[in-house]
Scaffold this motif. Structure first.
Motif, mmCIF file in Angstrom:
data_model
loop_
_atom_site.group_PDB
_atom_site.id
_atom_site.type_symbol
_atom_site.label_atom_id
_atom_site.label_comp_id
_atom_site.label_asym_id
_atom_site.label_seq_id
_atom_site.Cartn_x
_atom_site.Cartn_y
_atom_site.Cartn_z
ATOM 1 N N LEU A 84 0.838 -1.184 0.000
ATOM 2 C CA LEU A 84 0.000 0.000 0.000
ATOM 3 C C LEU A 84 0.875 1.236 0.000
ATOM 4 C CD1 LEU A 84 -2.916 0.950 0.154
ATOM 5 C CD2 LEU A 84 -2.415 1.479 2.532
ATOM 6 N N PRO A 112 -6.581 5.151 -0.971
ATOM 7 C CA PRO A 112 -6.576 3.701 -1.014
ATOM 8 C C PRO A 112 -7.945 3.067 -1.326
ATOM 9 C CG PRO A 112 -5.581 4.507 1.008
ATOM 10 C CD PRO A 112 -6.014 5.696 0.239
ATOM 11 N N ALA A 150 -4.959 -7.505 -1.488
ATOM 12 C CA ALA A 150 -4.920 -6.176 -2.076
ATOM 13 C C ALA A 150 -6.220 -5.897 -2.792
ATOM 14 C CB ALA A 150 -3.773 -6.067 -3.055
ATOM 15 N N GLN A 193 -1.734 3.256 6.927
ATOM 16 C CA GLN A 193 -1.154 1.928 6.851
ATOM 17 C C GLN A 193 -1.608 1.065 8.020
ATOM 18 O OE1 GLN A 193 2.977 2.600 6.737
ATOM 19 N NE2 GLN A 193 3.283 1.289 8.446
#
Lengths: 195, 855
Positions: free
Chosen positions: B678, B690, B758, B794
């Motif tokens: 990421l 994201p 992902a 994150q």
């Protein structure tokens, strides 16, 4: 399956790859089929995302480093040639190859090249040295969270100390080769590729 | 051997080792020529009075002699071992045989006839089993099974080849008139060939243990010698039956029967051994309350497996080998550590003891005029043929094998393998078993066998070492000495796994994986104690042992420096509690308890075990203790390096409810990877949020998913059993099946998959119940600690792949502090600018316990 793949790959291309990497014809077509199945964009190249989709790589602590190794510096696409060139590092060394080593250019799967591949996994800034930071990063990837930073730091220090002969506090490729002299790299970095 | 029955009574109470020689004794006490005779100096006291002391020699004679023999043999070994400069040149086995010559000479001198010889019954029933059991029990299983194919080829085909070629060639020479006038037919030659064909494990072990060749070479020779014993006994029995039948009666049907019996005997024996091995494993699950005799079970059942196979006329040797091989893992895990040590040592005592006796008696047996029949042609030709055909066999079989091996057996290794074809007591035992009424030249065969044995053990044994040195055979690596090697080996492992996954193929570890899966799922559950399963990670035991060593050297170092101050160092204690106590007590209360009690016992003044001693030493400036530090860093690494996935990828089975180190590990790696990806993604495309990316991929993925045949999904769900229901119900989980959607489905290994996160919808955060508590922690905390935005993002994105979700509760206990600390740490240690250029380094995961201790 196999036939579909081979129609997309021209014979002369196969020949060239064969010459460059030492893979057999059937290995090349097999890997090409694998290549196309990874290639979701269907544009003849693989991107990082294509690699990252392989589910097993997500739980490989070095997965991303190895993915990186497939990409030449500064590029984010790799074509079949490049793909094969990287895989060629992992071909076992055959007896007849050992002998002709001296004459022609060194094959991709020679001991030195295998080690160079391993070395590059650490050496991110490509200055041909593994610095303490670079080593620490890899170590950090490979150990659990139970180990503290200072412990890891002392491990890294000691590791460098073991290899470092010229006292620059980093490991050069020559030092790397030297310190792994006794390791059976030929065996440990070889895969039996399917035909 | 009529004695044996009587002897057995005596044996019940005596040492197990006294069994062996019971049959050796033939009744000539007066003339034994050993020290037993000295006892004759005493004389019986008068019978008329009440005896104060009576001399009852006949009463104790048999066990007395047995024990004396053992004593003499051991003394001999002691004397031999005391001379290192001799044993470094001449292998011990050769010296023991020579010692046997001397003893035999003494007996013969006193008796004018050999009264003590090695009889097959004694050898096969009392001396051999423990040697073989020990070999099986200490077998390096991984190495053995990796090379099993090659070993079997050598053991079966190689031995048959040796037997047939030696037998036929000798017969040919006989026909050609090279032997003069002896009465041996073709079948007898083949019988002789089969008994002389096999490489002997006792002899091989004795010689190769001292040469330290590389482990693959060793396992090849040793494994072959073990398994071909079984083969040779079978061959011998078949040919023996043929000889009894007589030439004319042998037709195709009998030959077919012989071949069938070969397989029945060999595989039946192995199977029986495995059954006994599993039985032992099961038994040791429930011996918690009788720890004292726990080790006894191993020996008794191991011996029973041997005897049972013998009784059923299956291969007893194969039986006991596989019994040992099968049970070792489970009993080592199930039994108390002390019992394991007991088994290990007792096994060595027994094996080494009977090995000594075997060699000594091989020597003694030679000094007997009766058995010696000289026939130059026969003897020399036999010697020549066994050497030549061994070489041909090894080279030919290796040539074939090398076509399939990842790492070919090198030429030099082949030379050593051919040269390592030592013959030993098994051949002699079989030769003595020959029936004199059917085979006229039995004595010739015995003396030839003896000469072959002496030649191979003594001559080849002595020359083996110089040869190994001269040819520069790759020696065994003396463990991993440097940290970098250890790290690098792990890197190699991970690398190979990754490349195999990328190139999408079954690795050469595929079968092992499958087996491991099966084993984890069924065998371990049944055969291992639950508590043992939990701490199955052998690393903990290593850790424990290294800690003991560290502590001892720590104290020793302190005492050497004349101060005990450091022992009472408070910080060390605190550190210990934090570092080790908390980390491990939950996982392994047993060992922790064990540790402390051990330490208490060791010394009173030490107040705590201080496992990371050497690091503390380091911190305190005692830099001199470098070795300790080495040991310490080694085991730190040993303990914490991630295992390569191949070794633990199959643990996602329903049956594992326990805290599993591996699952934790997989999660850990997984989360890191995701976080890194990421981050690199973000740094590549600044400002892309994201969630958007994820949904984009999700769509793309959905399409792919739909394109995929549904069958794949079914396959998957089957593998995962009910754990996978989630993904079945929700086709948008984004299972990315690059492996499965291609024709190369083989790439997908059952249980291996973690779905590619992902491309997972970020649903964790939408469902309040599914927000992992540790995430909540971070959010609460984030306002106070200045986490950089990217890092916060994150931390926010610990996608839980659907099949990991059920582990969420687990994470509460094991991870919450980690993430918490991570946020904290990131804030206090701003990252390098440099890092941005690299593919993202993993954020340094914290070790909360340590830190608390220091700050």
């Amino acid at each position: 399956m196999g036939s579909r793949a081979s129609t997309l790959l021209r014979e002369e291309e196969i020949e060239e790859i064969k010459k460059e990497t030492g893979f057999s014809h059937s290995q090349i077509t097999r890997l090409y089929s694998r290549f196309t199945s990874l290639d979701k964009g269907e544009n003849g190249t693989l991107s990082r995302e294509d690699f990252q989709r392989i589910p097993e790589l997500a739980i490989n602590p070095l997965g991303d480093r190895i993915i990186n190794a497939f990409f030449p510096e500064g590029e984010d696409q790799v074509n079949f040639r490049g793909f094969m060139r990287t895989l060629a590092h992992f071909r076992p060394i055959e007896d007849n190859e050992k002998n002709k080593n001296a004459a022609a250019t060194e094959p991709l799967n020679s001991r030195t090249n295998k080690l160079l591949f391993a070395f590059r996994l650490y050496d991110l800034d490509r200055d041909d040295k593994i610095s303490r930071d670079e080593l620490l990063q890899v170590l950090r990837m490979m150990v659990g969270v139970n180990i503290s930073d200072e412990q890891l730091g002392s491990i890294a220090d000691r590791t460098i100390q073991e290899a470092d002969t010229n006292g620059d506090n980093s490991i050069s490729f020559n030092e790397f080769i030297k310190v792994l002299e006794k390791v059976d790299v030929e065996q440990k970095m070889s895969i039996r590729f399917l035909h | 051997m009529h004695l044996s029955g009587l002897v057995q009574l005596w044996l019940l109470g005596s040492l197990m080792l006294t069994w062996p020689v019971s049959g050796l004794i033939r009744m000539h006490p007066e003339s034994t020529g050993t020290s037993a005779e000295t006892d004759h100096g005493h004389h019986n006291s008068s019978v008329e009075e009440v005896p104060i002391v009576t001399f009852k020699w006949p009463h104790v004679k048999t066990p007395y002699l047995i024990t004396l023999w053992i004593f003499v043999a051991f003394l001999g070994k002691m004397v031999i071992e005391a001379n290192h400069h001799v044993t470094s040149v001449i292998p011990e086995s050769a010296l023991l045989i020579c010692f046997g010559f001397i003893l035999g000479g003494m007996i013969w001198g006193a008796d004018k006839k050999q009264t003590f010889t090695l009889t097959p019954e004694v050898f096969f029933l009392y001396l051999l089993p423990q040697v073989i059991l020990d070999a099986g029990y200490t077998m390096p299983n991984k190495l053995f099974f990796t090379n099993l194919g090659a070993i079997l080829i050598y053991a079966i085909i190689g031995t048959c080849w040796n037997a047939a070629s030696v037998g036929l060639s000798l017969w040919g020479c006989h026909e050609g008139g090279a032997m003069g006038d002896i009465e041996i037919g073709l079948l007898q030659y083949l019988l002789f060939g089969s008994l002389i064909a096999a490489v002997d494990p006792v002899a091989v072990l004795a010689v190769f243990e001292q040469v330290h060749v590389n482990e693959v070479l060793f396992i090849m020779v040793f494994g072959e010698s073990l398994l071909n014993d079984g083969v040779t006994v079978v061959l011998f029995n078949v040919f023996d039956a043929f000889v009894s039948l007589g030439g004319p009666k042998i037709n195709a049907a009998e030959i077919v029967k012989g071949i069938v019996s070969f397989f029945v005997v060999a595989f039946g024996g192995s199977l029986l051994g495995m059954v006994f091995g599993l039985l032992i494993s099961l038994l040791t699950r429930c011996t918690k309350n009788i720890k004292i005799i726990e080790p006894g079970f191993i020996f008794v059942l191991g011996y029973l497996s041997y005897l049972t196979a013998e009784m059923l006329s299956l291969s007893a040797i194969l039986s006991i080998v596989f019994c040992g091989v099968c049970c070792q893992k489970y009993i080592n895990a199930n039994m108390d550590e002390n019992s394991v040590n007991t088994v290990r040592y007792a096994m060595k005592v027994l094996a080494n003891g009977s090995e000594t006796i075997i060699f000594v008696f091989l020597g003694i047996s030679a000094i007997d005029k009766e058995i010696w029949v000289w026939n130059t042609g026969f003897i020399l030709l036999t010697l020549l043929f066994i050497i030549i055909y061994r070489i041909i066999g090894v080279f030919f079989l290796t040539w074939i094998l090398n076509k399939f091996r990842l790492v070919p057996v090198s030429f030099i290794d082949q030379v050593i393998m051919s040269y390592g074809g030592l013959r030993g007591a098994v051949a002699y035992g079989l030769a003595v078993m020959l029936d004199e009424s059917k085979i006229k030249e039995k004595n010739l065969m015995i003396s030839t066998t003896l000469i072959v044995v002496y030649f191979t053990v003594i001559f080849q044994g002595i020359t083996m070492k110089p040869l190994v040195r001269w040819l520069k055979v790759r020696r065994a690596n003396t463990s991993e000495l440097t940290l970098i090697e250890k790290v690098q080996n792990k890197v190699f492992d991970h690398m190979l796994v990754a490349i195999e996954d990328i190139s999408g193929q079954i690795g050469h570890n595929y079968m092992r994986d499958k087996w491991k899966h099966f084993e984890d799922k069924w065998m371990t559950n049944v055969l291992m104690k639950p508590s043992a399963r939990k701490v199955r990670d052998q690393v903990f035991k290593v850790f424990h042992r290294l800690n003991l060593k560290d502590a001892v050297s720590y104290v020793a170092e302190g005492e050497r420096r004349g101060s005990l101050e450091f022992v009472r160092n408070e910080t060390a204690i605190v550190d210990f509690k934090k570092k080790i106590g908390e980390d491990f007590t939950e996982v392994m209360p047993d060992i922790m308890a064990d540790t402390s009690s051990d330490y208490d016992a060791m010394t009173d003044m030490r107040r705590d075990p201080v496992p990371s001693v050497s690091l503390e030493i380091h911190e305190q400036g005692m830099k001199g203790v470098r070795e300790t530090e080495d040991v310490n860093t080694h085991h730190l690494l040993q303990q914490h390096l991630y295992k390569s996935r191949k070794q633990h990828r199959h643990r996602y089975s329903r049956s594992h409810f326990h805290v599993n180190e591996d699952e934790k590990e997989v999660q850990e790696i997984f989360q890191r990877t995701m976080r890194n990806r990421l981050e690199s993604f973000k740094s590549a495309k600044m400002g892309v949020a994201p969630p958007k990316t994820i949904s984009k991929h999700q769509k793309k993925d959905q399409q792919q998913q739909q394109k995929m045949a549904n069958g794949k999904q079914l396959d998957k769900s089957k593998t995962y059993n009910s754990d996978f229901e989630f993904s079945e119900g929700d086709s948008a989980t984004g299972f990315e099946a690059s492996g499965t959607s291609s024709p190369w489905r083989v790439t997908y290994r059952a249980g291996a998959g973690i779905e590619n996160p992902a491309f997972m919808p970020d649903m964790d955060l939408t469902d309040p119940l599914q927000v992992p508590p540790w995430l909540a922690d971070t959010e609460l905390d984030s306002s106070s600690s200045m986490v950089a935005p990217s890092q916060r993002a994150q931390v926010r994105l610990p996608w839980t792949p659907s099949n990991l979700r059920r582990l969420a509760p687990l994470r509460i206990s094991t991870r919450s502090t980690d993430s918490f600390m991570m946020a904290d740490r990131e804030a206090t240690q701003p990252r390098n600018e440099d890092d941005e250029r690299f593919p993202p380094p993993p954020p340094p995961p914290p070790a909360p316990h340590r830190d608390e201790g220091h700050m």
